[in-house]
Design an enzyme around this catalytic site. Structure first.
Site, PDB file in Angstrom:
ATOM      1  N   HIS A  38      39.283  -7.983  55.543  1.00 13.58           N
ATOM      2  CA  HIS A  38      38.253  -7.237  54.815  1.00 13.58           C
ATOM      3  C   HIS A  38      36.888  -7.526  55.429  1.00 13.58           C
ATOM      4  CE1 HIS A  38      41.507  -7.293  51.705  1.00 13.58           C
ATOM      5  NE2 HIS A  38      41.094  -6.046  51.572  1.00 13.58           N
ATOM      6  N   ASP A  65      41.551   3.430  52.336  1.00 11.00           N
ATOM      7  CA  ASP A  65      41.578   1.979  52.151  1.00 11.00           C
ATOM      8  C   ASP A  65      42.925   1.385  52.585  1.00 11.00           C
ATOM      9  OD1 ASP A  65      40.252  -0.370  51.312  1.00 11.00           O
ATOM     10  OD2 ASP A  65      41.250  -0.312  49.369  1.00 11.00           O
TER      11      ASP A  65
END
Length: 298
Positions: A5, A164
């Site tokens: 991330h 995502d």
């Protein structure tokens, strides 16, 4: 810097949203300001991510979880950080919009980011499946504006979530680069959970191989969503085909690794094969949609 991330992943997710949006094509469904706002949300969807998931933050009593009363702490924080940036005149890429348009876009951006919480994935998938059952996107022309707004909300949720989760739809080498980085980040969380004496999530406790984890994510999250989107937008087939190819290769990778161990690995191999078949099945639009398991609220 997080292994997975991070800003590179944010740019990758942004590219996936824009690529899939172009394939749909999203310019026939979403207004230009909404498409741009969705792109802004895509690059900010994991801003400030600490490298730990919501369950860890809640179990650890982290300040972030306390701030948001244990409700989607990461996703709420991402929204807050994004709009703190947009409050600065030099950073506000939406400042040219009329206030009422900005207000509507802000609402949709926050809603879409909040629905990237894994706890919301099933809800997003079932919304897209319901749109399939109701004849969208062809039925859009017949809808009143209020209903169009609801449909746009569902499209935005699904497109941001698919961006995502898009690392699984990348070419084999790229997908595995992301898979290794995700595995690395999860190992750090596992280590921290053990240090703090926190509950160990099953997926961490089992120490899955890369192929195990990817098949689990593909069958439980990515394929159900992409398979539903594919029924609405057949032009997304390139992403679906790549995911199916990757799933087959992950199952092969798992079989090869298991063959080097004892026969106790047979159950893991079978589970991997089953998940690969499930992914391919979920992406097959000739099959009936799965039955509704529960009522989906807006």
């Amino acid at each position: 810097l997080n292994a997975f991330h991070n800003f590179t992943r944010a740019v990758d997710g942004l590219q996936a949203v824009c690529w899939q949006g172009t394939l749909m094509p999203w310019d026939s469904i979403l207004t230009a300001p909404l498409r741009f706002a969705l792109a802004v949300a895509a690059i900010a969807v994991n801003i400030g991510h600490p490298g730990f998931d919501n369950a860890f933050l809640v179990d650890a009593g982290d300040d972030l979880a306390s701030c948001y009363n244990d409700i989607s702490p990461l996703e709420n924080m991402h929204c807050s950080r994004l709009f703190d940036i947009l409050k600065q005149d030099s950073q506000n890429v939406l400042r040219h919009l009329p206030s009422e348009v900005f207000r509507d876009l802000r609402r949709l951006m926050i809603d879409a980011i909040l629905h990237t919480d894994p706890a919301c994935h099933e809800h997003v998938i079932e919304q897209v499946r319901n749109l399939c059952r109701e004849g969208y996107p062809q039925a859009l022309a017949e809808l009143p504006q209020g209903d169009i707004n609801v449909v746009n909300q569902a499209f935005c949720r699904a497109l941001l979530l698919s961006g995502d989760l898009s690392h699984q739809t990348r070419p084999w080498d790229t997908a595995n680069t992301w898979a290794d980085l995700l595995q690395s980040e999860l190992r750090l969380q596992d280590q921290r959970e053990r240090e703090l004496g926190l509950p160990i999530s099953p997926i961490h406790d089992s120490k899955p191989r890369r192929s195990d984890l990817q098949l689990h994510l593909g069958s439980s999250r990515v394929a159900p969503l992409l398979g539903a989107q594919l029924r609405l937008f057949p032009a997304l087939q390139p992403a679906a085909s790549q995911l199916a190819d990757n799933a087959v290769r992950w199952a092969e990778e798992l079989r090869e690794a298991s063959a080097e161990q004892d026969s106790s690995s047979a159950s893991s191999t079978k589970a991997g094969d089953d998940r690969a078949r499930q992914i391919v099945s979920l992406l097959d639009t000739s099959r009936p949609l799965p039955l509704i398991t529960k009522e989906v609220e807006e």
